[in-house]
Design a protein around this motif. Structure first.
Motif, PDB file in Angstrom:
ATOM      1  N   HIS A 297       0.866  -1.134  -0.135  1.00 41.46           N
ATOM      2  CA  HIS A 297       0.054  -0.044  -0.079  1.00 41.46           C
ATOM      3  C   HIS A 297       0.988   0.954  -0.037  1.00 41.46           C
ATOM      4  O   HIS A 297       1.843   1.390   0.860  1.00 41.46           O
ATOM      5  CB  HIS A 297      -0.805   0.096   1.197  1.00 41.46           C
ATOM      6  N   ILE A 298       0.706   2.200  -0.967  1.00 39.37           N
ATOM      7  CA  ILE A 298       1.476   3.398  -0.962  1.00 39.37           C
ATOM      8  C   ILE A 298       1.017   4.327  -0.183  1.00 39.37           C
ATOM      9  O   ILE A 298      -0.260   4.840  -0.301  1.00 39.37           O
ATOM     10  CB  ILE A 298       1.761   3.820  -2.565  1.00 39.37           C
ATOM     11  N   VAL A 299       1.824   5.065   0.821  1.00 39.50           N
ATOM     12  CA  VAL A 299       1.231   6.120   1.631  1.00 39.50           C
ATOM     13  C   VAL A 299       2.189   7.250   1.172  1.00 39.50           C
ATOM     14  O   VAL A 299       3.279   7.354   1.526  1.00 39.50           O
ATOM     15  CB  VAL A 299       1.382   5.770   3.005  1.00 39.50           C
ATOM     16  N   PRO A 300       1.409   8.332   0.725  1.00 37.23           N
ATOM     17  CA  PRO A 300       2.104   9.542   0.365  1.00 37.23           C
ATOM     18  C   PRO A 300       2.231  10.253   1.880  1.00 37.23           C
ATOM     19  O   PRO A 300       1.495  10.533   2.432  1.00 37.23           O
ATOM     20  CB  PRO A 300       1.111  10.508  -0.416  1.00 37.23           C
ATOM     21  N   SER A 301       3.490  11.125   1.794  1.00 44.07           N
ATOM     22  CA  SER A 301       3.981  11.836   3.081  1.00 44.07           C
ATOM     23  C   SER A 301       4.947  13.082   2.608  1.00 44.07           C
ATOM     24  O   SER A 301       5.515  12.841   1.915  1.00 44.07           O
ATOM     25  CB  SER A 301       4.462  11.019   4.111  1.00 44.07           C
ATOM     26  N   ILE A 302       4.693  14.214   3.361  1.00 41.44           N
ATOM     27  CA  ILE A 302       5.378  15.148   2.921  1.00 41.44           C
ATOM     28  C   ILE A 302       6.946  15.134   3.805  1.00 41.44           C
ATOM     29  O   ILE A 302       7.618  15.931   3.628  1.00 41.44           O
ATOM     30  CB  ILE A 302       4.659  16.726   3.160  1.00 41.44           C
ATOM     31  N   GLY A 303       6.856  14.314   4.788  1.00 44.18           N
ATOM     32  CA  GLY A 303       7.888  14.100   5.764  1.00 44.18           C
ATOM     33  C   GLY A 303       8.465  12.738   5.749  1.00 44.18           C
ATOM     34  O   GLY A 303       8.101  11.972   4.717  1.00 44.18           O
ATOM     35  N   ASN A 304       9.099  12.211   6.563  1.00 43.09           N
ATOM     36  CA  ASN A 304       9.759  10.981   6.731  1.00 43.09           C
ATOM     37  C   ASN A 304       9.218  10.059   7.426  1.00 43.09           C
ATOM     38  O   ASN A 304       9.573   8.744   7.631  1.00 43.09           O
ATOM     39  CB  ASN A 304      11.175  11.139   7.370  1.00 43.09           C
ATOM     40  N   GLN A 305       7.824  10.207   8.053  1.00 41.32           N
ATOM     41  CA  GLN A 305       7.176   9.263   8.768  1.00 41.32           C
ATOM     42  C   GLN A 305       5.653   9.882   8.951  1.00 41.32           C
ATOM     43  O   GLN A 305       5.193  10.782   8.513  1.00 41.32           O
ATOM     44  CB  GLN A 305       7.672   9.057  10.124  1.00 41.32           C
ATOM     45  N   ARG A 306       4.788   8.811   8.916  1.00 43.97           N
ATOM     46  CA  ARG A 306       3.453   9.151   8.963  1.00 43.97           C
ATOM     47  C   ARG A 306       2.526   8.211   9.900  1.00 43.97           C
ATOM     48  O   ARG A 306       3.019   6.865   9.814  1.00 43.97           O
ATOM     49  CB  ARG A 306       2.776   9.241   7.566  1.00 43.97           C
ATOM     50  N   ILE A 307       1.637   8.613  10.406  1.00 40.01           N
ATOM     51  CA  ILE A 307       0.887   7.592  11.127  1.00 40.01           C
ATOM     52  C   ILE A 307      -0.053   6.904  10.147  1.00 40.01           C
ATOM     53  O   ILE A 307      -0.727   7.611   9.457  1.00 40.01           O
ATOM     54  CB  ILE A 307      -0.025   8.385  12.198  1.00 40.01           C
ATOM     55  N   VAL A 308      -0.224   5.631  10.247  1.00 38.65           N
ATOM     56  CA  VAL A 308      -1.186   4.799   9.484  1.00 38.65           C
ATOM     57  C   VAL A 308      -2.092   3.898  10.249  1.00 38.65           C
ATOM     58  O   VAL A 308      -1.804   3.503  11.189  1.00 38.65           O
ATOM     59  CB  VAL A 308      -0.218   3.979   8.564  1.00 38.65           C
ATOM     60  N   GLY A 309      -3.259   4.114   9.753  1.00 41.04           N
ATOM     61  CA  GLY A 309      -4.321   3.196  10.182  1.00 41.04           C
ATOM     62  C   GLY A 309      -4.764   2.033   9.552  1.00 41.04           C
ATOM     63  O   GLY A 309      -5.161   2.241   8.334  1.00 41.04           O
ATOM     64  N   CYS A 310      -4.626   0.835   9.993  1.00 44.66           N
ATOM     65  CA  CYS A 310      -5.150  -0.214   9.263  1.00 44.66           C
ATOM     66  C   CYS A 310      -6.227  -0.889   9.678  1.00 44.66           C
ATOM     67  O   CYS A 310      -6.352  -1.183  10.840  1.00 44.66           O
ATOM     68  CB  CYS A 310      -3.849  -1.370   9.134  1.00 44.66           C
ATOM     69  N   ILE A 311      -7.237  -1.098   8.935  1.00 43.21           N
ATOM     70  CA  ILE A 311      -8.414  -1.721   9.265  1.00 43.21           C
ATOM     71  C   ILE A 311      -8.181  -3.199   8.649  1.00 43.21           C
ATOM     72  O   ILE A 311      -8.557  -3.537   7.220  1.00 43.21           O
ATOM     73  CB  ILE A 311      -9.693  -1.153   8.426  1.00 43.21           C
ATOM     74  N   CYS A 312      -7.465  -4.253   9.447  1.00 43.19           N
ATOM     75  CA  CYS A 312      -6.925  -5.295   9.137  1.00 43.19           C
ATOM     76  C   CYS A 312      -8.024  -6.378   8.373  1.00 43.19           C
ATOM     77  O   CYS A 312      -7.548  -6.940   7.053  1.00 43.19           O
ATOM     78  CB  CYS A 312      -6.476  -6.073  10.392  1.00 43.19           C
ATOM     79  N   GLU A 313      -9.228  -6.384   8.784  1.00 36.59           N
ATOM     80  CA  GLU A 313     -10.189  -7.070   8.078  1.00 36.59           C
ATOM     81  C   GLU A 313     -11.376  -6.038   7.862  1.00 36.59           C
ATOM     82  O   GLU A 313     -11.839  -5.223   8.590  1.00 36.59           O
ATOM     83  CB  GLU A 313     -10.613  -8.266   8.940  1.00 36.59           C
ATOM     84  N   GLU A 314     -12.228  -6.513   6.721  1.00 43.14           N
ATOM     85  CA  GLU A 314     -13.313  -5.651   6.256  1.00 43.14           C
ATOM     86  C   GLU A 314     -14.232  -5.062   7.357  1.00 43.14           C
ATOM     87  O   GLU A 314     -14.750  -4.218   7.036  1.00 43.14           O
ATOM     88  CB  GLU A 314     -13.884  -6.462   5.072  1.00 43.14           C
ATOM     89  N   ASP A 315     -14.675  -6.027   7.991  1.00 44.08           N
ATOM     90  CA  ASP A 315     -15.803  -5.777   8.934  1.00 44.08           C
ATOM     91  C   ASP A 315     -15.011  -5.402  10.331  1.00 44.08           C
ATOM     92  O   ASP A 315     -15.880  -5.489  11.451  1.00 44.08           O
ATOM     93  CB  ASP A 315     -16.744  -7.113   9.237  1.00 44.08           C
TER      94      ASP A 315
END
Ligand SMILES: [Zn+2]
Length: 128
Positions: A77-95
């Motif tokens: 999954h590509i996560v664009p960021s203007i810095g060197n790190q970013r917080i990502v939230g993953c909904i691991c399963e659809e429900d």
């Protein structure tokens, strides 16, 4: 849209009323005979830049639906960021009702600590 179609239909045809009186087509006072200007003709500033970028196939303001990635090591999954790190939230399963949050750092793809999906940070320049 419907208004434009109605105005165009009125300007291209003449209207006959019940008593054989021919009504003149409507004309806009500000138009120069070309009709209503399109979005490309009347857009200015940021909207104009966004329209020009979309014509070139670019999406500088992330207005389009994001692409879908498999989340594997080969297709993270590509996560664009203007810095060197970013917080990502993953909904691991659809429900899932809970979101797994974690820091994503620049460099190689990282895995979600819960489901193992791969995420990769990509530097993104904000247009000004
Ligand atoms: Zn996950």
């Amino acid at each position: 849209m419907a208004g434009r179609l109605l105005l165009r239909a009125c300007t291209q045809t003449t209207l006959r009323l019940r008593s054989n009186v021919v009504a003149r087509p409507l004309h806009r006072a500000m138009s120069s005979g070309k009709g209503i200007p399109t979005d490309d003709e009347q857009a200015t500033g940021l909207e104009r830049r966004a329209l020009q970028a979309l014509k070139q196939g670019k999406d500088p303001y992330s207005m389009l639906k994001p692409k879908e990635y498999a989340g594997t090591k080969a297709d993270p999954h590509i996560v664009p960021s203007i810095g060197n790190q970013r917080i990502v939230g993953c909904i691991c399963e659809e429900d899932n009702t809970a979101i797994v949050w974690f820091w994503l750092h620049a460099g190689d793809a990282q895995r979600c600590p819960s489901c193992g999906s791969h995420y990769q940070l990509v530097h993104h320049e904000l247009p000004h």
